[in-house]
Design an enzyme around this catalytic site. Structure first.
Site, PDB file in Angstrom:
ATOM      1  N   CYS A 300      30.136  -2.864  72.804  1.00  0.00           N
ATOM      2  CA  CYS A 300      31.236  -2.028  72.306  1.00  0.00           C
ATOM      3  C   CYS A 300      32.416  -2.922  71.971  1.00  0.00           C
ATOM      4  O   CYS A 300      33.240  -2.592  71.132  1.00  0.00           O
ATOM      5  CB  CYS A 300      31.695  -1.042  73.378  1.00  0.00           C
ATOM      6  SG  CYS A 300      30.371  -0.103  74.066  1.00  0.00           S
ATOM      7  N   GLU A 402      31.266   1.292  63.052  1.00  0.00           N
ATOM      8  CA  GLU A 402      30.598   0.472  64.063  1.00  0.00           C
ATOM      9  C   GLU A 402      29.134   0.269  63.673  1.00  0.00           C
ATOM     10  O   GLU A 402      28.406   1.228  63.461  1.00  0.00           O
ATOM     11  CB  GLU A 402      30.680   1.154  65.431  1.00  0.00           C
ATOM     12  CG  GLU A 402      30.162   0.251  66.535  1.00  0.00           C
ATOM     13  CD  GLU A 402      30.244   0.884  67.906  1.00  0.00           C
ATOM     14  OE1 GLU A 402      29.821   2.053  68.052  1.00  0.00           O
ATOM     15  OE2 GLU A 402      30.711   0.214  68.843  1.00  0.00           O
TER      16      GLU A 402
HETATM   17  C1  UN1 Z   1      30.305  -3.032  76.328  1.00  0.00           C
HETATM   18  O1  UN1 Z   1      30.535  -3.705  75.346  1.00  0.00           O
HETATM   19  O2  UN1 Z   1      29.733  -1.947  76.232  1.00  0.00           O
HETATM   20  O3  UN1 Z   1      33.940  -6.991  78.157  1.00  0.00           O
HETATM   21  C2  UN1 Z   1      30.669  -3.502  77.680  1.00  0.00           C
HETATM   22  C3  UN1 Z   1      32.757  -7.214  77.930  1.00  0.00           C
HETATM   23  C4  UN1 Z   1      31.739  -6.910  79.009  1.00  0.00           C
HETATM   24  C5  UN1 Z   1      31.422  -5.460  79.019  1.00  0.00           C
HETATM   25  C6  UN1 Z   1      31.122  -4.915  77.665  1.00  0.00           C
HETATM   26  N1  UN1 Z   1      32.244  -7.318  80.295  1.00  0.00           N
HETATM   27  O4  UN1 Z   1      32.387  -7.655  76.863  1.00  0.00           O
END
Ligand code: UN1
Length: 511
Positions: A300, A402
């Site tokens: 994400c 996205e």
């Molecule tokens: C996600 O991208 O769904 O900050 C979580 C980060 C990771 C968690 C990502 N510690 O990229």
């Protein structure tokens, strides 16, 4: 994050060696009432069936929620420091099991071993962090406006929490939800993504071995329609914590709305790294590559846009493309590999679709990649080349939507102000970053970029568990996971007033 799609079914006969995993309900591993199962295949080589899982339905959800509701009666009364002792044990046990869990995670969802170890590490960190909350969960005491009156605020648990978790961080994200929920005194029913049930089954096993009482944590595997929806709609479920696509998040929110059921939603992102003309370019380059292609771009928080000052645009872009082309793609179990496959066929198709959109509809310049990888053994997996589009206008679809894959848009800008505007000019608000040596620009960006997470001279990925995680706009619904903020999701405040005057004192009323 896009909706999970089931993997291709090319090998129908189950080998006798394929492990069969059951639901975890009331402290027992039980088969689904449907009598049906589904296969979990390795995206790096879909000929391999990693495991067979229960294709559950509303009856299994009902059993799990009832078990959780029953267990809640006792669990909420267990002193929080005692609950926390189990969490400490879970952290320790995960350390011992880290390698096996990480290997299995790579096999079920494809990201490279270094990253699945990091994923498991996040669950370890979260276990210890939330275990500490067993002796904190601080409320306030505050003076009363009346004589002989004492007042304080305390956190109270909510009951059964429903959790719907994604495939890209198969154990880290469940831990962000399960650990704070447990330490606050709630019980849990979790539905893992259909692409990654094994990691959550491993987590359940560890929780069980560490002494979580029966029914406190339950897992039901299956589809969003047959398991997710009945879980969200169940009367006994007081809160739904969801991580996934904005599209599905909207459905979760609308299902929770009529009964005012709490929902904590973590959804999409379209994160940008700004590279100013005074930046350390080598550092910015390393950051943008790691942020863009780490986890095959399936975070994400992935750096799917790089906003670059025109003065250094050409130099940066040339170096970026050269390095992107050298990324070693393959099976993540091989330690030399730098990028694994897409999680499944549907995800690969989405990437291919966006490559077409970028070239044909948007008219962006494809600088490298753009194709599925099918040489040698790669043809048995869902591999795609690291793909870079240049001269991207910030309004193009590839710069707005996205993609959740190894596709990065490079966007030239003329000024710092324009960079901030472009950075903010999207529907999402999860993470962003700036590379600059100018402290004034760094602080201005820290203030003006409207996201839930912001980095200076670091990529858009890499959040740590003791700070709030989440985003603004279409990324979330105002909640944050992790850190102290997670306690606010999994508990409700109760203000308590104790009048020891022996007479009726009327607040706000003049005598
Ligand atoms: C996600 O991208 O769904 O900050 C979580 C980060 C990771 C968690 C990502 N510690 O990229």
């Amino acid at each position: 994050m896009p909706v999970a799609k089931t993997k291709a079914k090319t090998q129908s006969a189950k080998s006798s060696k394929t492990p069969v995993y059951k639901n975890f309900i009331g402290g027992k591993w039980v088969a689904s009432k449907t009598g049906e199962t589904f296969e979990n295949r390795n995206p790096a080589d879909w000929r391999e069936v990693v495991g067979v899982f229960q294709k559950s339905d509303a009856r299994d959800v009902d059993d799990a929620v009832n078990a959780a509701a029953d267990a809640y009666k006792e669990w909420r009364l267990v002193p929080a420091p005692k609950r926390a002792e189990i969490l400490y044990k879970v952290g320790e046990r995960l350390i011992h099991e880290r390698e096996r869990i990480s290997q299995e995670m790579t096999r079920e969802m494809g990201k490279i071993l270094k990253e699945t170890r990091g994923d498991t590490q996040e669950a370890i960190d979260m276990s210890y962090y939330m275990a500490g909350e067993g002796r904190r969960q601080f409320g306030h005491t505050t003076p009363s406006e009346l004589k002989n009156k004492f007042q304080m605020s305390v956190r109270q648990p909510m009951g059964v929490c429903g959790m719907i978790t994604p495939w890209n961080f198969p154990i880290a994200i469940p831990s962000w939800k399960i650990m704070p929920a447990l330490v606050c005194g709630n019980t849990i029913v979790i539905k893992p993504a259909t692409d990654t049930p094994l990691s959550v089954a491993n987590f359940m096993k560890v929780l069980d071995e560490c002494g979580i009482p029966p029914g406190v944590v339950n897992m039901v595997t299956g589809s969003g329609r047959n398991v997710g929806e009945p879980l969200i709609n169940h009367n006994e479920v007081k809160l739904v914590s969801f991580t996934g696509s904005t599209e599905v998040g909207r459905t979760v929110s609308s299902l929770c709305g009529p009964s005012f059921k709490h929902s904590c939603l973590e959804m999409g992102g379209k994160n940008a790294q700004i590279v100013m003309d005074d930046a350390d370019l080598d550092l910015a380059l390393e950051g943008a590559l790691w942020g863009g292609f780490g986890t095959t771009g399936q975070r994400c928080t992935a750096t799917s846009r790089v906003i670059i000052h025109k003065k250094i645009y050409k130099k940066f872009v040339d170096a970026y493309v050269e390095r992107a082309q050298k990324i070693k793609v393959g099976n993540g179990l091989n330690e030399k590999i730098e990028m694994g496959p897409a999680v499944n066929e549907g995800q690969l198709k989405t990437v291919e679709e966006y490559v077409k959109i970028g070239q044909k509809d948007d008219g962006a310049k494809l600088l490298c990649g753009g194709n599925r990888l099918e040489r040698g053994d790669l043809k048995h997996g869902w591999f795609h080349e690291p793909t870079v589009f240049g001269d991207v206008h910030h309004k193009m679809r590839i710069a707005q939507e996205e993609i959740f894959g190894p596709v990065v848009s490079l966007i030239p800008v003329s000024t710092f102000e324009e960079a901030i505007e472009v950075c903010n000019g999207i529907a999402y608000g999860l993470s962003a970053s700036i590379y600059t040596r100018d402290v004034n620009k760094a602080f201005t960006a820290m203030r003006d970029v409207y996201t839930g997470i912001f980095y200076v001279n670091a990529p858009t990925i890499g959040a740590e568990v003791h700070l709030p995680f989440g985003g603004t706009k279409a990324t979330g619904n105002g909640h944050r996971e992790a850190g102290q903020a997670a306690l606010d999701v999994f508990s409700e405040w109760k203000a308590i007033y104790v009048d020891f005057s022996g007479s009726l004192q009327k607040a706000q009323i003049e005598d």
